[in-house]
Scaffold this active site. Structure first.
Site, PDB file in Angstrom:
ATOM      1  N   ARG A 112     -78.979   2.910  18.436  1.00 45.86           N
ATOM      2  CA  ARG A 112     -79.840   3.230  17.300  1.00 45.86           C
ATOM      3  C   ARG A 112     -80.835   2.085  17.120  1.00 45.86           C
ATOM      4  NH1 ARG A 112     -78.791   2.311  11.054  1.00 45.86           N
ATOM      5  NH2 ARG A 112     -80.864   2.992  10.474  1.00 45.86           N
ATOM      6  N   HIS A 139     -87.417   1.697   8.995  1.00 49.23           N
ATOM      7  CA  HIS A 139     -86.428   0.689   8.604  1.00 49.23           C
ATOM      8  C   HIS A 139     -87.187  -0.389   7.822  1.00 49.23           C
ATOM      9  CE1 HIS A 139     -82.172  -0.689   9.765  1.00 49.23           C
ATOM     10  NE2 HIS A 139     -82.609  -1.621   8.940  1.00 49.23           N
ATOM     11  N   GLU A 194     -81.540   3.466   4.638  1.00 52.77           N
ATOM     12  CA  GLU A 194     -81.191   2.865   3.347  1.00 52.77           C
ATOM     13  C   GLU A 194     -82.307   2.892   2.313  1.00 52.77           C
ATOM     14  OE1 GLU A 194     -79.441  -1.006   3.930  1.00 52.77           O
ATOM     15  OE2 GLU A 194     -77.753  -0.169   5.020  1.00 52.77           O
ATOM     16  N   ASN A 253     -74.154   3.893   6.263  1.00 53.67           N
ATOM     17  CA  ASN A 253     -74.050   2.466   6.578  1.00 53.67           C
ATOM     18  C   ASN A 253     -73.023   1.869   5.627  1.00 53.67           C
ATOM     19  OD1 ASN A 253     -76.199   3.053   8.220  1.00 53.67           O
ATOM     20  ND2 ASN A 253     -77.670   1.746   7.158  1.00 53.67           N
ATOM     21  N   TYR A 278     -70.561  -1.537   4.631  1.00 54.20           N
ATOM     22  CA  TYR A 278     -70.173  -2.937   4.827  1.00 54.20           C
ATOM     23  C   TYR A 278     -69.038  -3.370   3.907  1.00 54.20           C
ATOM     24  CZ  TYR A 278     -74.204  -3.365   7.847  1.00 54.20           C
ATOM     25  OH  TYR A 278     -75.080  -3.179   8.895  1.00 54.20           O
ATOM     26  N   GLU A 289     -74.145   2.212  10.623  1.00 54.40           N
ATOM     27  CA  GLU A 289     -74.060   0.746  10.641  1.00 54.40           C
ATOM     28  C   GLU A 289     -72.703   0.327  10.106  1.00 54.40           C
ATOM     29  OE1 GLU A 289     -77.076  -1.588   8.616  1.00 54.40           O
ATOM     30  OE2 GLU A 289     -78.659  -0.270   9.376  1.00 54.40           O
TER      31      GLU A 289
HETATM   32  C1  FCB Z   1     -78.241  -3.219   6.233  1.00 53.91           C
HETATM   33  C2  FCB Z   1     -79.559  -3.074   6.958  1.00 53.91           C
HETATM   34  C3  FCB Z   1     -79.620  -3.792   8.274  1.00 53.91           C
HETATM   35  C4  FCB Z   1     -78.892  -5.123   8.236  1.00 53.91           C
HETATM   36  C5  FCB Z   1     -77.518  -4.958   7.666  1.00 53.91           C
HETATM   37  C6  FCB Z   1     -76.707  -6.221   7.642  1.00 53.91           C
HETATM   38  O1  FCB Z   1     -78.442  -3.094   4.878  1.00 53.91           O
HETATM   39  O2  FCB Z   1     -79.868  -1.730   7.179  1.00 53.91           O
HETATM   40  O3  FCB Z   1     -80.954  -3.914   8.646  1.00 53.91           O
HETATM   41  O4  FCB Z   1     -79.649  -6.031   7.558  1.00 53.91           O
HETATM   42  O5  FCB Z   1     -77.589  -4.441   6.376  1.00 53.91           O
END
Ligand code: FCB
Length: 436
Positions: free
Chosen positions: A60, A104, A149, A280, A282, A341
């Protein structure tokens, strides 16, 4: 593997125009300048070879709008299209399926000068750009992501002003967010026409949240946070419009007086049928009253005690990923979900022998892949997983201080060194593909 143009390419050359992130960088708003980053613009063959060695079957990447249309609309820069065309060919020759993200966050500065995303005309500029890229690459690229995002572009870029274009205004922010979503909806059809038989989706970021306590004010704060951070984007994409409770709350807080920028028919356009939802993920967050618009790090997360924190300060919370995927399946019934992500920032560097022992990244990835597997076993239509990221790249305003790569990059020389996580992931991918 996932990456984005501004974070890896460099290469402000061959006719490329400036984006809002180039300008933000020139203004010294980033911890490190964005001119060269990973020099992927020159080293792209080496990077594709690394991915081929890794054995991944999909990549991607994002397309820099300003490489294709330096002024945002009008004149096409053929050299920009050629760059991505060669990249796509090289990926395909190595058995790697390209997933192209159109946006992006790197809006052409020329469009920012005309008002940027708060202006409705930017939607038309985006669809013009989308059609050009779709026609140029759509014979070979069959997977498209319209936006990455939109919450970040909206809130960090236009409300909090910490990301480009650095605006600080709720009303412009909500307009920008609406136009981002509208341009997503419009370009779904544009891409399907330009790239027949392709799959089109959007990558939404998320922060699952739990209340800090059962006190009604914490529960209400958490509901607000979820609306502000997640539902404001998920709901309209899945045909539910903007959440009523948030429209009221934004009015009560004086964020907006009305949603008059939402014209008749817009919500239907935004609800265009997508082929997949990109998520995405985290970390998750615990919310208490008074902190319902805060993502301050160090807040202990909700559903699970953190398995430590990454160097972004983000708690390692894999179980919240499972829960969120199940929630999305139940609430929105997407046809297919891809984790577009997931990854971790740890700054481990080479030891005396030149090896990078990034065991914490291996653990993070292992825990999250397992969490995704658990969700799939509960019926979530999960069909892919992209690690963020192949390379240590430029983490937006944090510059090079945050390292997310499976490959260590020495930013003074550009030299790439695969980390232990690279070899671990290579073995993992090989075992998955063997058994599939
Ligand atoms: C996300 C973004 C990516 C990167 C990661 C850590 O929010 O999409 O570009 O910065 O975090």
């Amino acid at each position: 593997m996932a990456a984005s143009a501004f974070q890896i390419e460099g290469g402000r050359t061959d006719g490329k125009g400036d984006s809002i992130w180039d300008v933000f960088s020139d203004e010294g708003r980033l911890a490190d300048p964005g001119d060269i980053t990973c020099d992927h613009y020159n080293r792209w063959r080496e990077d594709v070879t690394l991915m081929a060695d890794l054995g991944v079957n999909a990549y991607r990447f994002s397309i820099a709008w300003t490489r294709v249309l330096p002024e945002g609309t009008g004149r096409v820069n053929q050299a920009g299209l050629d760059f991505y065309s060669k990249l796509v060919d090289e990926l395909l020759a190595n058995g790697i399926t390209p997933f192209a993200t159109l946006y992006h966050w790197d809006l052409p500065q020329a469009l920012q000068d005309r008002g940027g995303w708060p202006e409705r005309s930017t939607v038309d500029a985006f669809t013009e750009y989308t059609a050009i890229v779709g026609r140029a690459l759509g014979d070979r690229v069959k997977h498209w992501i319209t936006h990455n995002e939109p919450w970040v572009a909206t809130v960090l870029g236009h409300v909090e002003g910490v990301f480009a274009p650095g605006m600080k205004n709720w009303s412009d922010g909500l307009k920008a967010g609406h136009h981002l979503l509208l341009s997503h909806g419009k370009s779904v059809e544009v891409l399907r026409a330009a790239s027949p038989g392709s799959s089109v989706g959007i990558a939404l970021d998320c922060r699952p949240a739990t209340p800090a306590s059962e006190r009604p004010e914490d529960v209400a704060a958490c509901r607000y946070f979820d609306g502000f951070r997640n539902r404001w984007f998920f709901d309209p994409v899945f045909g539910e419009g903007y959440p009523d409770d948030m429209v009221k709350a934004y009015r009560n807080r004086g964020r907006i007086t009305s949603l008059d920028f939402v014209r008749p028919g817009d919500l239907d356009v935004i609800a265009a049928q997508i082929d997949f939802l990109g998520i995405n993920y985290y970390t998750c967050i615990e919310v208490s009253a008074g902190r319902e618009e805060s993502e301050d790090t160090g807040v202990p997360p909700g559903p699970d005690p953190p398995e430590g924190y990454t160097e972004m300060g983000w708690a390692v919370t894999p179980r919240a990923l499972t829960d969120f995927l199940v929630r999305v399946k139940n609430e929105y019934q997407p046809a297919e979900i891809l984790i577009t992500e997931n990854g971790a920032s740890y700054s481990d560097g080479p030891d005396a022998a030149g090896r990078v022992h990034d065991q914490r990244r291996i653990e993070y990835l292992d825990l999250h892949i397992e969490a995704a597997r658990v969700a799939a076993a509960q019926g979530v239509p999960l069909n892919g997983y992209f690690v963020w990221s192949l390379l240590d790249n430029l983490e937006w305003v944090s510059g090079f201080s945050q390292r997310f790569g499976l490959v260590y990059v020495d930013h003074s020389t550009g030299t790439r060194t695969p980390k232990d996580s690279f070899y671990w992931y290579r073995d993992f991918v090989a075992s998955i593909l063997r058994n599939s």
